[in-house]
Design a protein around this motif. Sequence first.
Motif, PDB file in Angstrom:
ATOM      1  N   TYR A  29      -0.803  -4.854  -0.084  1.00 41.51           N
ATOM      2  CA  TYR A  29      -1.053  -3.489   0.385  1.00 41.51           C
ATOM      3  C   TYR A  29      -2.254  -2.844  -0.301  1.00 41.51           C
ATOM      4  CZ  TYR A  29       2.768  -2.258   3.511  1.00 41.51           C
ATOM      5  OH  TYR A  29       3.588  -2.140   4.603  1.00 41.51           O
TER       6      TYR A  29
ATOM      7  N   TRP B 121      -1.169   2.211  -2.989  1.00 40.94           N
ATOM      8  CA  TRP B 121       0.282   2.218  -2.980  1.00 40.94           C
ATOM      9  C   TRP B 121       0.818   2.048  -4.394  1.00 40.94           C
ATOM     10  CZ3 TRP B 121       3.600   2.832   1.169  1.00 40.94           C
ATOM     11  CH2 TRP B 121       2.993   2.907   2.422  1.00 40.94           C
TER      12      TRP B 121
ATOM     13  N   LEU C 245       6.133   2.109  -1.999  1.00 41.82           N
ATOM     14  CA  LEU C 245       6.391   0.964  -1.137  1.00 41.82           C
ATOM     15  C   LEU C 245       7.901   0.755  -0.958  1.00 41.82           C
ATOM     16  CD1 LEU C 245       4.892  -1.090   0.552  1.00 41.82           C
ATOM     17  CD2 LEU C 245       4.832  -2.604  -1.428  1.00 41.82           C
TER      18      LEU C 245
END
Length: 102
Positions: free
Chosen positions: A27, A43, A48
Motif C-alpha cells: 500500500y 497508510w 489498514l
Amino acid sequence: MQNIIETNRLWIRKITSEDISCLLQIYNNPQNMVCIPNSNCKWTESKLKEKYHKINQDYSNGFGVFLVQLKDNDTVIGEAGLFNSFQNLKQLELGYIVDHKF
C-alpha cells in the motif's frame, strides 16, 4: 488457514493480523497505487486494519477483501475482493491491488 480460492499458482484467503505488515509495504509503494482512485501512499498499520475490519465485517456472504499469496514460496503479492460499491450500495465492486513486481 482455510483458503477461499486456490489456483495453480495462488492462494486467496482471509487476511490475518500477521499479513498486515506485508500489505502495508504494498500500500505504501506509489507504483502499486497508481491506478487506485485517490491513491494514498501514507497508510499506517492501524488505518489498514480499520479498512479491512470495515469491509470484512461479514465474510459469510462471500464478500470482502482477501489476501493473494504465491503458493510456491508463500509470498504475499496483494489483495483482491468483492464488496459493495462505495458510491452505490446496491452494486458490487471487484477490486485488487497487486505489487508491481508481480
